[in-house]
Write an enzyme that holds these catalytic residues in place. Structure first.
Site, short mmCIF file in Angstrom:
data_model
loop_
_atom_site.label_atom_id
_atom_site.label_comp_id
_atom_site.label_asym_id
_atom_site.label_seq_id
_atom_site.Cartn_x
_atom_site.Cartn_y
_atom_site.Cartn_z
N CYS A 192 0.81 -1.22 0.00
CA CYS A 192 0.00 0.00 0.00
C CYS A 192 0.85 1.27 0.00
CB CYS A 192 -1.01 -0.02 1.14
SG CYS A 192 -0.34 -0.64 2.66
C1 LIG Z 1 -3.16 -0.52 8.15
C2 LIG Z 1 -3.56 0.34 6.99
N1 LIG Z 1 -4.12 1.54 7.22
C3 LIG Z 1 -4.48 2.35 6.24
C4 LIG Z 1 -4.32 1.99 4.92
C5 LIG Z 1 -4.71 2.99 3.87
O1 LIG Z 1 -5.74 2.58 3.08
P1 LIG Z 1 -5.95 3.26 1.64
O2 LIG Z 1 -4.61 3.17 0.93
O3 LIG Z 1 -6.97 2.42 0.99
O4 LIG Z 1 -6.37 4.65 1.86
C6 LIG Z 1 -3.74 0.73 4.63
C7 LIG Z 1 -3.46 0.21 3.30
O5 LIG Z 1 -3.64 0.53 2.26
C8 LIG Z 1 -3.35 -0.11 5.69
O6 LIG Z 1 -2.80 -1.30 5.48
#
Ligand SMILES: Cc1ncc(COP(=O)(O)O)c(C=O)c1O
Length: 383
Positions: free
Chosen positions: A327
Site C-alpha cells: 500500500c
Molecule cells: C493498516 C492500513 N491503514 C491504512 C491503509 C490505507 O488505506 P488506503 O490506501 O486504501 O487509503 C492501509 C493500506 O492501504 C493499511 O494497510
C-alpha cells in the site's frame, strides 16, 4: 500453457467479492440518482446508503449515525489527526512506531508544523507493543492515542482493548483511535468491546470496494477535511458514491459471516506454509515476529541462500506476494522501516517477503508457493 498464479498479497488488496461486484453493478444502474434530490430514484439511492450504514453499524456494533463514508483509510486516518490538531491547542498525540503512513507521515508533518507534540512508542524485540509503554507515553497533555489493531506488514496484533481501557482510566477525556484496516474479516472488530472513539475501516482489505468508513463515537469531536454540500452530516460533504457505499456495506456484512471458520482456515494455511518453509529451508529461513500474536493470514519471512536474496527469489516466482507493504511504493534499496521498527535486523528486513493469505487460498496454493520457491532458488543458485 497458462501459468498458474497464486495471489497471496491480500493485506495489500483483496479481489472484489462476486456478490459485492454484482450489487455495485446493479447500483450503478438503479441507484444513479443524487440521494439528496426529491424523486423516487433519489429515494432508492438514499435507501441504499441507509442500508449500507445499517449493515456496517451491525458489523462493528455501533449506532448508524456513528458511521461516515470516506474515500478510503488514508482519509479516515488523516481526518482524525487533523481534527485533534485543530480542536486543541498544540495537543500531544501518541502513536506506535509502526502505524501506516497515513497516520505516521501526517502526524510527523503536523509535528513539523508545530501544531502537535508527538510520541512514537517503540515496539519490543518481537514486534509487539507493550500496553505499559503506551500508557507511560501518555501525559495530561495527551488528547489522542492512535494504535492500529494489526500491522499490515508483520501481521502482529496489538492489544487495543487493554490499551484503550488503561489509558482512558488513567486519563479521562483522552480520545482513542484505532486503524482496523487489516482487522475486519480476519479477527472480530467490535467498537463497544474495544472502547475506542474512532475506528478506520478500509473496503478493499475485505473483498469490498476501494472506499472506507470512519466510526466516530457520537461524543467524539470531529472536524471535516472538506467543505461543501453538507452530505454525511457535513462531516464528509460531496455527492455520495452510492454504488461503492452500497458495496462497502455488503462487503462488511459478508466479511464477518462465518468469521471464525474463515480465520481458522487462513491460520491452518499459514501454519502449513511456515511448517513447509522450515522443512524446506531450515536454518536458511527467518520468520519475522513469529513469537508475537499475529493475524491468522500473515507470514513475513526471509530466505538466505548462497548468492541470492529472497527478494530476488520473489522476482522469479509465479505466485504474487509482496516485498513489503503494497500500500505504499517500496524501495528495493532500503529495507522497510516498519520491519526495522518491529525488531527485524537490517539484513533480514532487506530480504523479507510478505505472504498474506486470503479466504480463497488453499493448502494446494501453499504447496505451489513452496515448489515455486524451490524452483526459483535452485535456478538462482546455479547462476
Ligand atoms: C493498516 C492500513 N491503514 C491504512 C491503509 C490505507 O488505506 P488506503 O490506501 O486504501 O487509503 C492501509 C493500506 O492501504 C493499511 O494497510
Amino acid at each position: 500453457m497458462v501459468k498458474h498464479k497464486v495471489y497471496v498479497d491480500n493485506n495489500g488488496t483483496t479481489p472484489l467479492s462476486e456478490e459485492v461486484c454484482a450489487l455495485i453493478s446493479k447500483t450503478l444502474r438503479s441507484g444513479w440518482a443524487n440521494p439528496s434530490s426529491r424523486s423516487d430514484d433519489a429515494d432508492v439511492a438514499a435507501q441504499l446508503i441507509k442500508e449500507s450504514r445499517e449493515r456496517i453499524s451491525k458489523v462493528i456494533n455501533c449506532g448508524e449515525d456513528e458511521i461516515t463514508f470516506m474515500s478510503g483509510g488514508t482519509e479516515c486516518n488523516n481526518m482524525v489527526l487533523n481534527s485533534i490538531s485543530k480542536l486543541y491547542s498544540k495537543p500531544h498525540i501518541v502513536i506506535s512506531a509502526v502505524e501506516h503512513d497515513s497516520i505516521s507521515v501526517y502526524a510527523r508533518n503536523l509535528f513539523k508544523q508545530g501544531l502537535i507534540t508527538l510520541t512514537e512508542v517503540e515496539l519490543n524485540s518481537k514486534g509487539g507493543l507493550e500496553v505499559e509503554d503506551v500508557l507511560s507515553a501518555c501525559t495530561t497533555q495527551t488528547r489522542l492515542v492512535s494504535i492500529m489493531l494489526a500491522n499490515n506488514e508483520t501481521g502482529v496484533m496489538f492489544d487495543v482493548v487493554e490499551m484503550a481501557g488503561k489509558v482512558k482510566k488513567e486519563f479521562p477525556g483522552l480520545l482513542f483511535h484505532t486503524d482496523a484496516a487489516q482487522a475486519l474479516g480476519k479477527i472480530p472488530v467490535d467498537v463497544a468491546e474495544l472502547r475506542v472513539d474512532y475506528l478506520t475501516l478500509v473496503g478493499h482489505k475485505f473483498y469490498g470496494p476501494r472506499i472506507g468508513a470512519l466510526y466516530h463515537r457520537l461524543t467524539a469531536p470531529l472536524l471535516p477535511l472538506l467543505y461543501g454540500g453538507g452530505q454525511e452530516s457535513g462531516i464528509r460533504p460531496g455527492t455520495e458514491n452510492t454504488p461503492m457505499i452500497a458495496g462497502l456495506g455488503l462487503a462488511a456484512q459478508l466479511a464477518v459471516q462465518g468469521l471464525s471458520q474463515k480465520s481458522l482456515h487462513m491460520e491452518k494455511c499459514r501454519r502449513y506454509l511456515e511448517a513447509r518453509l522450515v522443512e524446506t529451508f531450515g536454518h536458511k529461513l527467518v520468520i519475522n515476529c513469529r513469537d508475537s500474536l499475529r493475524l491468522p493470514n500473515t507470514s513475513n519471512f526471509a530466505i538466505f541462500l548462497e548468492n541470492c536474496r529472497s527478494v530476488n527469489v520473489l522476482e522469479g516466482v509465479q505466485f504474487i506476494a509482496s516485498k513489503g507493504a503494497a500500500c505504499h511504493s517500496h524501495s528495493t534499496t532500503k529495507p522497510s522501516q516498519i520491519l526495522l521498527n518491529s525488531g527485524v535486523s537490517y539484513e533480514v528486513a532487506m530480504n523479507s517477503i510478505r505472504v498474506s493469505l486470503g479466504v480463497h487460498n488453499t493448502v494446494e496454493d501453499v504447496d505451489f508457493i513452496i515448489e515455486d520457491l524451490i524452483r526459483v532458488s535452485n535456478e538462482l543458485a546455479q547462476l
